[in-house]
Design a protein around this motif. Structure first.
Motif, PDB file in Angstrom:
ATOM      1  N   ILE A  90       0.828  -1.195   0.000  1.00 36.57           N
ATOM      2  CA  ILE A  90       0.000   0.000   0.000  1.00 36.57           C
ATOM      3  C   ILE A  90       0.869   1.253   0.000  1.00 36.57           C
ATOM      4  N   LEU A  91       2.054   1.184   0.577  1.00 35.49           N
ATOM      5  CA  LEU A  91       2.957   2.326   0.596  1.00 35.49           C
ATOM      6  C   LEU A  91       3.357   2.712  -0.824  1.00 35.49           C
ATOM      7  N   LEU A  92       3.584   1.716  -1.673  1.00 35.42           N
ATOM      8  CA  LEU A  92       3.961   1.985  -3.053  1.00 35.42           C
ATOM      9  C   LEU A  92       2.842   2.729  -3.779  1.00 35.42           C
ATOM     10  N   LEU A  93       1.599   2.354  -3.500  1.00 32.55           N
ATOM     11  CA  LEU A  93       0.457   3.015  -4.112  1.00 32.55           C
ATOM     12  C   LEU A  93       0.357   4.472  -3.651  1.00 32.55           C
ATOM     13  N   LEU A  94       0.614   4.708  -2.372  1.00 36.94           N
ATOM     14  CA  LEU A  94       0.570   6.077  -1.850  1.00 36.94           C
ATOM     15  C   LEU A  94       1.666   6.943  -2.460  1.00 36.94           C
ATOM     16  N   VAL A  95       2.845   6.381  -2.636  1.00 32.93           N
ATOM     17  CA  VAL A  95       3.953   7.124  -3.245  1.00 32.93           C
ATOM     18  C   VAL A  95       3.612   7.486  -4.686  1.00 32.93           C
ATOM     19  N   LYS A  96       2.994   6.550  -5.400  1.00 33.93           N
ATOM     20  CA  LYS A  96       2.600   6.791  -6.791  1.00 33.93           C
ATOM     21  C   LYS A  96       1.619   7.962  -6.865  1.00 33.93           C
ATOM     22  N   TRP A  97       0.613   7.971  -5.975  1.00 36.93           N
ATOM     23  CA  TRP A  97      -0.361   9.051  -5.991  1.00 36.93           C
ATOM     24  C   TRP A  97       0.248  10.370  -5.529  1.00 36.93           C
ATOM     25  N   MET A  98       1.188  10.319  -4.608  1.00 34.87           N
ATOM     26  CA  MET A  98       1.872  11.536  -4.186  1.00 34.87           C
ATOM     27  C   MET A  98       2.619  12.160  -5.360  1.00 34.87           C
ATOM     28  N   MET A  99       3.314  11.332  -6.130  1.00 35.38           N
ATOM     29  CA  MET A  99       4.031  11.846  -7.305  1.00 35.38           C
ATOM     30  C   MET A  99       3.053  12.460  -8.296  1.00 35.38           C
ATOM     31  N   TYR A 100       1.923  11.783  -8.518  1.00 39.51           N
ATOM     32  CA  TYR A 100       0.936  12.297  -9.466  1.00 39.51           C
ATOM     33  C   TYR A 100       0.414  13.654  -9.019  1.00 39.51           C
ATOM     34  N   TRP A 101       0.027  13.786  -7.744  1.00 43.68           N
ATOM     35  CA  TRP A 101      -0.580  15.037  -7.298  1.00 43.68           C
ATOM     36  C   TRP A 101       0.426  16.181  -7.278  1.00 43.68           C
ATOM     37  N   ILE A 102       1.667  15.894  -7.017  1.00 41.72           N
ATOM     38  CA  ILE A 102       2.686  16.954  -7.071  1.00 41.72           C
ATOM     39  C   ILE A 102       2.856  17.431  -8.505  1.00 41.72           C
ATOM     40  N   ILE A 103       2.959  16.506  -9.448  1.00 39.10           N
ATOM     41  CA  ILE A 103       3.099  16.879 -10.858  1.00 39.10           C
ATOM     42  C   ILE A 103       1.838  17.595 -11.343  1.00 39.10           C
ATOM     43  N   PHE A 104       0.670  17.096 -10.961  1.00 42.04           N
ATOM     44  CA  PHE A 104      -0.576  17.726 -11.389  1.00 42.04           C
ATOM     45  C   PHE A 104      -0.700  19.142 -10.827  1.00 42.04           C
ATOM     46  N   ALA A 105      -0.258  19.366  -9.589  1.00 40.10           N
ATOM     47  CA  ALA A 105      -0.286  20.712  -9.010  1.00 40.10           C
ATOM     48  C   ALA A 105       0.642  21.653  -9.775  1.00 40.10           C
ATOM     49  N   LEU A 106       1.815  21.174 -10.128  1.00 37.74           N
ATOM     50  CA  LEU A 106       2.736  21.995 -10.931  1.00 37.74           C
ATOM     51  C   LEU A 106       2.135  22.283 -12.309  1.00 37.74           C
ATOM     52  N   PHE A 107       1.506  21.273 -12.912  1.00 36.80           N
ATOM     53  CA  PHE A 107       0.862  21.440 -14.213  1.00 36.80           C
ATOM     54  C   PHE A 107      -0.265  22.468 -14.125  1.00 36.80           C
ATOM     55  N   THR A 108      -1.080  22.411 -13.086  1.00 34.95           N
ATOM     56  CA  THR A 108      -2.195  23.348 -12.924  1.00 34.95           C
ATOM     57  C   THR A 108      -1.678  24.771 -12.729  1.00 34.95           C
ATOM     58  N   THR A 109      -0.600  24.921 -11.994  1.00 35.12           N
ATOM     59  CA  THR A 109      -0.005  26.241 -11.795  1.00 35.12           C
ATOM     60  C   THR A 109       0.527  26.791 -13.121  1.00 35.12           C
ATOM     61  N   ALA A 110       1.242  25.964 -13.871  1.00 35.17           N
ATOM     62  CA  ALA A 110       1.768  26.408 -15.168  1.00 35.17           C
ATOM     63  C   ALA A 110       0.635  26.674 -16.150  1.00 35.17           C
ATOM     64  N   GLU A 111      -0.408  25.887 -16.083  1.00 34.86           N
ATOM     65  CA  GLU A 111      -1.548  26.022 -16.988  1.00 34.86           C
ATOM     66  C   GLU A 111      -2.231  27.374 -16.825  1.00 34.86           C
ATOM     67  N   THR A 112      -2.243  27.908 -15.623  1.00 35.87           N
ATOM     68  CA  THR A 112      -2.863  29.205 -15.377  1.00 35.87           C
ATOM     69  C   THR A 112      -2.232  30.286 -16.248  1.00 35.87           C
ATOM     70  N   PHE A 113      -0.930  30.239 -16.391  1.00 36.81           N
ATOM     71  CA  PHE A 113      -0.232  31.245 -17.188  1.00 36.81           C
ATOM     72  C   PHE A 113      -0.212  30.901 -18.672  1.00 36.81           C
ATOM     73  N   THR A 114      -0.055  29.641 -19.004  1.00 36.67           N
ATOM     74  CA  THR A 114       0.020  29.264 -20.414  1.00 36.67           C
ATOM     75  C   THR A 114      -1.317  29.392 -21.123  1.00 36.67           C
ATOM     76  N   ASP A 115      -2.420  29.265 -20.407  1.00 36.66           N
ATOM     77  CA  ASP A 115      -3.731  29.416 -21.039  1.00 36.66           C
ATOM     78  C   ASP A 115      -3.901  30.802 -21.660  1.00 36.66           C
ATOM     79  N   ILE A 116      -3.325  31.803 -21.046  1.00 39.51           N
ATOM     80  CA  ILE A 116      -3.445  33.170 -21.553  1.00 39.51           C
ATOM     81  C   ILE A 116      -2.796  33.299 -22.929  1.00 39.51           C
ATOM     82  N   PHE A 117      -1.631  32.673 -23.087  1.00 36.37           N
ATOM     83  CA  PHE A 117      -0.869  32.856 -24.316  1.00 36.37           C
ATOM     84  C   PHE A 117      -1.111  31.776 -25.369  1.00 36.37           C
ATOM     85  N   LEU A 118      -1.461  30.562 -24.941  1.00 38.02           N
ATOM     86  CA  LEU A 118      -1.546  29.451 -25.887  1.00 38.02           C
ATOM     87  C   LEU A 118      -2.960  28.965 -26.190  1.00 38.02           C
ATOM     88  N   CYS A 119      -3.966  29.646 -25.696  1.00 37.89           N
ATOM     89  CA  CYS A 119      -5.328  29.158 -25.905  1.00 37.89           C
ATOM     90  C   CYS A 119      -5.732  29.212 -27.380  1.00 37.89           C
TER      91      CYS A 119
END
Length: 171
Positions: free
Chosen positions: A1-30
């Protein structure tokens, strides 16, 4: 179960970074053709257990960056903790001062209103109020009279033998 939690932790960290970058890129690349479709495909790639996109991005970019900046991050956290404690103490003292000032102001205004209200009564008014209340209200007797005791015994309903038996009492 620890391996599953680590996998989801990695996903949510990357997704949070993606969402933050998306806020700025949407303005220029939409305006870019298939921009929204590419974003959906990227999120699907991050989530897919076959491609392990979030694990790949986390291990290649995020983990090395966090590891190299660990000391600086810890120092910033300690400074933020100290500053937040100081701010809490400062605003706590300030709030208590405001509350104390408000209480003193209310008490002083209330005291003035109370004294003005009491000054409006003369001693003549106070004695007439006291005299009226004592003449109109008669105190009840402290001990019940004998006639009340006998009348209360007579007013109690009598139960028949069948009533007491139905309740379960033995007669």
């Amino acid at each position: 179960i620890l391996l599953l939690l680590v996998k989801w932790m990695m996903y949510w960290i990357i997704f949070a970074l993606f969402t933050t970058a998306e806020t700025f890129t949407d303005i220029f690349l939409c305006w870019f053709p298939f921009y929204y479709e590419l974003k959906i495909a990227f999120v699907a790639w991050l989530l897919s257990p076959y491609t392990k996109g979030s694990s790949l991005l986390y291990r290649k970019f995020v983990h090395p960056t966090l590891s190299s900046k660990e000391k600086e991050i810890d120092d910033c956290l300690v400074q933020a903790k100290d500053k937040s404690y100081d701010a809490l103490v400062h605003f706590g003292k300030r709030g208590l001062n405001v509350a104390a000032t408000a209480a003193v102001m209310a008490a002083s205004k209330g005291q003035g209103a109370l004294s003005e209200r009491l000054r409006s009564f003369s001693m003549q008014d106070l004695t007439t109020i006291r005299g009226e209340s004592s003449s109109t209200v008669t105190p009840p007797p402290l001990t019940p009279s004998i006639s009340m005791r006998t009348s209360s015994k007579q007013s109690q309903p009598k139960t028949s033998k069948s009533d007491s038996e139905s309740i379960g009492c033995s007669g």
